[in-house]
Design a protein around this motif. Structure first.
Motif, PDB file in Angstrom:
ATOM      1  N   ARG A 119       0.839  -1.197   0.000  1.00 51.60           N
ATOM      2  CA  ARG A 119       0.000   0.000   0.000  1.00 51.60           C
ATOM      3  C   ARG A 119       0.871   1.243   0.000  1.00 51.60           C
ATOM      4  O   ARG A 119       2.020   1.208   0.441  1.00 51.60           O
ATOM      5  CB  ARG A 119      -0.940   0.017   1.209  1.00 51.60           C
ATOM      6  CG  ARG A 119      -0.264   0.130   2.564  1.00 51.60           C
ATOM      7  CD  ARG A 119      -1.292  -0.038   3.666  1.00 51.60           C
ATOM      8  NE  ARG A 119      -0.696   0.110   4.994  1.00 51.60           N
ATOM      9  CZ  ARG A 119      -1.336  -0.104   6.135  1.00 51.60           C
ATOM     10  NH1 ARG A 119      -2.622  -0.477   6.118  1.00 51.60           N
ATOM     11  NH2 ARG A 119      -0.730   0.060   7.287  1.00 51.60           N
ATOM     12  N   ALA A 159       0.375   5.407   0.867  1.00 51.01           N
ATOM     13  CA  ALA A 159      -0.383   6.584   1.277  1.00 51.01           C
ATOM     14  C   ALA A 159       0.247   7.822   0.655  1.00 51.01           C
ATOM     15  O   ALA A 159       1.429   7.813   0.298  1.00 51.01           O
ATOM     16  CB  ALA A 159      -0.382   6.686   2.798  1.00 51.01           C
ATOM     17  N   GLU A 161      -5.469   5.173   9.543  1.00 52.43           N
ATOM     18  CA  GLU A 161      -4.100   5.030   9.049  1.00 52.43           C
ATOM     19  C   GLU A 161      -3.956   3.922   8.011  1.00 52.43           C
ATOM     20  O   GLU A 161      -2.872   3.761   7.431  1.00 52.43           O
ATOM     21  CB  GLU A 161      -3.122   4.786  10.204  1.00 52.43           C
ATOM     22  CG  GLU A 161      -3.533   3.686  11.153  1.00 52.43           C
ATOM     23  CD  GLU A 161      -4.254   4.224  12.398  1.00 52.43           C
ATOM     24  OE1 GLU A 161      -5.119   5.123  12.245  1.00 52.43           O
ATOM     25  OE2 GLU A 161      -3.949   3.734  13.505  1.00 52.43           O
ATOM     26  N   THR A 200      -5.671   4.081   5.327  1.00 48.29           N
ATOM     27  CA  THR A 200      -5.990   4.784   4.087  1.00 48.29           C
ATOM     28  C   THR A 200      -4.783   4.809   3.161  1.00 48.29           C
ATOM     29  O   THR A 200      -3.698   5.252   3.548  1.00 48.29           O
ATOM     30  CB  THR A 200      -6.450   6.219   4.384  1.00 48.29           C
ATOM     31  OG1 THR A 200      -7.681   6.169   5.111  1.00 48.29           O
ATOM     32  CG2 THR A 200      -6.646   7.008   3.107  1.00 48.29           C
ATOM     33  N   ALA A 201      -4.965   4.311   1.940  1.00 48.41           N
ATOM     34  CA  ALA A 201      -3.867   4.218   0.974  1.00 48.41           C
ATOM     35  C   ALA A 201      -4.405   3.623  -0.325  1.00 48.41           C
ATOM     36  O   ALA A 201      -5.535   3.126  -0.373  1.00 48.41           O
ATOM     37  CB  ALA A 201      -2.745   3.334   1.510  1.00 48.41           C
ATOM     38  N   GLN A 256      -8.124   2.247  -4.368  1.00 49.48           N
ATOM     39  CA  GLN A 256      -8.087   3.200  -3.257  1.00 49.48           C
ATOM     40  C   GLN A 256      -8.938   2.708  -2.096  1.00 49.48           C
ATOM     41  O   GLN A 256     -10.097   2.325  -2.272  1.00 49.48           O
ATOM     42  CB  GLN A 256      -8.602   4.566  -3.716  1.00 49.48           C
ATOM     43  CG  GLN A 256      -8.694   5.613  -2.620  1.00 49.48           C
ATOM     44  CD  GLN A 256      -7.336   6.095  -2.150  1.00 49.48           C
ATOM     45  OE1 GLN A 256      -6.486   6.439  -2.968  1.00 49.48           O
ATOM     46  NE2 GLN A 256      -7.130   6.133  -0.832  1.00 49.48           N
ATOM     47  N   THR A 302     -10.139   4.247   1.592  1.00 49.47           N
ATOM     48  CA  THR A 302     -10.188   5.423   2.439  1.00 49.47           C
ATOM     49  C   THR A 302     -11.011   5.103   3.674  1.00 49.47           C
ATOM     50  O   THR A 302     -12.157   4.654   3.561  1.00 49.47           O
ATOM     51  CB  THR A 302     -10.812   6.618   1.701  1.00 49.47           C
ATOM     52  OG1 THR A 302     -10.062   6.872   0.502  1.00 49.47           O
ATOM     53  CG2 THR A 302     -10.787   7.857   2.576  1.00 49.47           C
TER      54      THR A 302
END
Length: 120
Positions: A38, A40, A89, A91-92, A115, A117
């Motif tokens: 991943r 971010a 955290e 999210t990426a 994605q 989120t």
């Protein structure tokens, strides 16, 4: 060369679950080890999980251990990442790739990413 297409990303609230899929074509998927990474915004691509060709051996980043599960269904040429108890955290953009190990240099044939989120 293997073509990989990720799907299953989206916008969820903290604590929710998502399952990512990675459909493979153009190779012998059953013989491949695979992994999830991943990235971010503003950060380097980081290792999430990896699985060997048979699906018996797996490894996870400490940050996702106990929450994420990697699996592969060779009959469907598909790799999965079940993500539970999601945190902001997490999210990426999530990528699947062919290979084994914790370094992105150990992988090739990357997908385009999906994605994820997670809102607080």
């Amino acid at each position: 060369q293997v073509q990989l297409v990720e799907s299953g990303g989206g916008l969820v609230q903290a604590g929710a679950s998502l399952r990512l899929s990675c459909a493979a074509s153009g190779g012998i998927f059953s013989s491949y080890a695979m992994g999830w990474f991943r990235q971010a915004p503003g950060k380097e691509r980081e290792f999430v999980a990896t699985i060997n060709w048979s699906g018996i051996n797996t490894d996870y980043a400490d940050s996702v251990k106990g929450r994420f599960t990697i699996s592969k269904l060779n009959a469907k040429n598909t790799l999965y990442l079940q993500m539970n108890s999601l945190k902001p955290e997490d999210t990426a953009v999530y990528y699947c790739a062919r290979g084994w190990g914790i370094s992105a240099r150990d992988y090739e044939d990357w997908g385009q990413g999906t994605q994820v989120t997670v809102s607080s």
